[in-house]
Motif scaffolding. Structure first.
Motif, mmCIF file in Angstrom:
data_model
loop_
_atom_site.group_PDB
_atom_site.id
_atom_site.type_symbol
_atom_site.label_atom_id
_atom_site.label_comp_id
_atom_site.label_asym_id
_atom_site.label_seq_id
_atom_site.Cartn_x
_atom_site.Cartn_y
_atom_site.Cartn_z
ATOM 1 N N PRO A 130 0.807 -1.230 0.000
ATOM 2 C CA PRO A 130 0.000 0.000 0.000
ATOM 3 C C PRO A 130 0.842 1.282 0.000
ATOM 4 C CG PRO A 130 -0.908 -1.587 1.558
ATOM 5 C CD PRO A 130 0.395 -2.160 1.066
ATOM 6 N N PHE A 131 2.023 1.258 0.661
ATOM 7 C CA PHE A 131 2.854 2.465 0.656
ATOM 8 C C PHE A 131 3.306 2.805 -0.757
ATOM 9 C CE2 PHE A 131 6.353 -0.587 0.821
ATOM 10 C CZ PHE A 131 7.303 0.007 0.003
ATOM 11 N N GLY A 132 3.547 1.795 -1.590
ATOM 12 C CA GLY A 132 3.930 2.034 -2.982
ATOM 13 C C GLY A 132 2.807 2.665 -3.773
ATOM 14 N N HIS A 133 1.600 2.205 -3.514
ATOM 15 C CA HIS A 133 0.442 2.768 -4.206
ATOM 16 C C HIS A 133 0.242 4.229 -3.835
ATOM 17 C CE1 HIS A 133 -1.255 -1.619 -4.313
ATOM 18 N NE2 HIS A 133 -0.140 -1.482 -4.997
ATOM 19 N N ILE A 134 0.440 4.531 -2.555
ATOM 20 C CA ILE A 134 0.250 5.905 -2.084
ATOM 21 C C ILE A 134 1.424 6.788 -2.489
ATOM 22 C CG2 ILE A 134 0.075 7.362 -0.023
ATOM 23 C CD1 ILE A 134 -1.343 4.884 1.305
ATOM 24 N N LEU A 135 2.635 6.335 -2.199
ATOM 25 C CA LEU A 135 3.835 7.142 -2.427
ATOM 26 C C LEU A 135 4.177 7.274 -3.909
ATOM 27 C CD1 LEU A 135 6.271 8.580 -1.060
ATOM 28 C CD2 LEU A 135 7.445 6.374 -1.113
ATOM 29 N N LEU A 136 4.060 6.188 -4.665
ATOM 30 C CA LEU A 136 4.520 6.171 -6.056
ATOM 31 C C LEU A 136 3.402 6.094 -7.081
ATOM 32 C CD1 LEU A 136 7.472 3.675 -5.500
ATOM 33 C CD2 LEU A 136 7.619 6.163 -5.691
ATOM 34 N N GLY A 137 2.180 5.882 -6.635
ATOM 35 C CA GLY A 137 1.067 5.786 -7.569
ATOM 36 C C GLY A 137 1.075 4.509 -8.396
ATOM 37 N N THR A 138 1.650 3.435 -7.847
ATOM 38 C CA THR A 138 1.750 2.177 -8.576
ATOM 39 C C THR A 138 0.469 1.357 -8.433
ATOM 40 O OG1 THR A 138 2.770 1.108 -6.665
ATOM 41 C CG2 THR A 138 4.265 2.048 -8.320
ATOM 42 N N ARG A 139 0.385 0.342 -9.267
ATOM 43 C CA ARG A 139 -0.715 -0.619 -9.227
ATOM 44 C C ARG A 139 -0.121 -2.018 -9.284
ATOM 45 N NH1 ARG A 139 -2.568 3.449 -8.118
ATOM 46 N NH2 ARG A 139 -4.350 4.557 -8.941
ATOM 47 N N PRO A 140 -0.786 -3.002 -8.708
ATOM 48 C CA PRO A 140 -0.291 -4.385 -8.805
ATOM 49 C C PRO A 140 -0.250 -4.845 -10.265
ATOM 50 C CG PRO A 140 -2.021 -4.204 -7.133
ATOM 51 C CD PRO A 140 -1.991 -2.902 -7.878
ATOM 52 N N LEU A 141 0.760 -5.637 -10.587
ATOM 53 C CA LEU A 141 0.921 -6.154 -11.948
ATOM 54 C C LEU A 141 0.601 -7.644 -11.989
ATOM 55 C CD1 LEU A 141 4.260 -4.380 -12.971
ATOM 56 C CD2 LEU A 141 1.906 -3.662 -13.470
ATOM 57 N N THR A 142 0.077 -8.092 -13.099
ATOM 58 C CA THR A 142 -0.235 -9.503 -13.293
ATOM 59 C C THR A 142 1.023 -10.266 -13.703
ATOM 60 O OG1 THR A 142 -0.724 -9.265 -15.643
ATOM 61 C CG2 THR A 142 -2.561 -8.892 -14.091
ATOM 62 N N ALA A 143 0.958 -11.583 -13.654
ATOM 63 C CA ALA A 143 2.083 -12.423 -14.086
ATOM 64 C C ALA A 143 2.402 -12.180 -15.557
ATOM 65 C CB ALA A 143 1.763 -13.893 -13.840
ATOM 66 N N GLY A 144 1.376 -12.004 -16.366
ATOM 67 C CA GLY A 144 1.591 -11.717 -17.787
ATOM 68 C C GLY A 144 2.339 -10.414 -18.001
ATOM 69 N N THR A 145 2.017 -9.409 -17.194
ATOM 70 C CA THR A 145 2.716 -8.129 -17.298
ATOM 71 C C THR A 145 4.170 -8.285 -16.881
ATOM 72 O OG1 THR A 145 0.657 -6.937 -16.892
ATOM 73 C CG2 THR A 145 2.705 -5.719 -16.552
#
Length: 179
Positions: A130-145
């Motif tokens: 969650p800190f990455g989502h808040i601090l960096l604006g990231t989203r979880p990536l799928t295995a395909g990604t």
């Protein structure tokens, strides 16, 4: 995201490169001549090649992900991950300019393995915590990604190795200079 990559994901492996064991016959080489630049022409070209290809591949990953998902944040996260993973891949190639990555012993510098491992954990934290989502604006990536990310990073590693091979073949590597 850029600062994260520069400080954490690139900084740790770069520091570990300072602890790289010496090459076996380096003391048999004559000293570098004073008028020789510290970074040779082929070294400057390598920097240009890596930078150009890394930017092009990052743009390709971004456009591909945006067209597949339509989600800007996921596309940015995949691009962020590709840039970090590419650095983890080619740091092993840049350990030795005069030899291929195939001929370098990966366990010779355990600090580099630790640095890449820690960087990988930090990258995964930036993507999934969650800190990455808040601090960096990231989203979880799928295995395909992640497969796309690894494949794109592998292309950059191939480009670096190809360039090094061309330089070795043309005997453009000057003794005593950085590539």
């Amino acid at each position: 995201q850029i600062l994260w990559i520069n400080i954490l994901n690139d900084g740790l492996p770069n520091a570990a490169l300072a602890l790289e064991p010496k090459e076996g016959d380096i003391l048999k080489e004559p000293p570098r001549q004073r008028e020789m630049p510290i970074v040779s022409v082929s070294g400057k070209l390598l920097i240009g090649v890596v930078s150009t290809f890394k930017a092009g591949i990052a743009l390709a990953v971004f456009i591909t992900m945006l067209s597949l998902t339509g989600d800007l944040a996921t596309s940015q996260t995949a691009t962020f991950a590709m840039i970090a993973v590419a650095s983890f891949f080619y740091v092993f190639s840049l350990r030795h300019f005069r030899t291929s990555i195939i001929h370098s012993h990966p366990l010779r510098n355990p600090w580099l393995l630790v640095a890449v491992g820690v960087g990988t954990v930090l990258l995964l934290g930036a993507v999934y915590a969650p800190f990455g989502h808040i601090l960096l604006g990231t989203r979880p990536l799928t295995a395909g990604t992640w497969m796309l990310v690894a494949g794109a990073a592998g292309v950059l590693l191939f480009v670096v190795e190809l360039y090094k091979g061309v330089i070795r073949k043309k005997h453009l590597v000057a003794r005593g200079s950085i590539l």
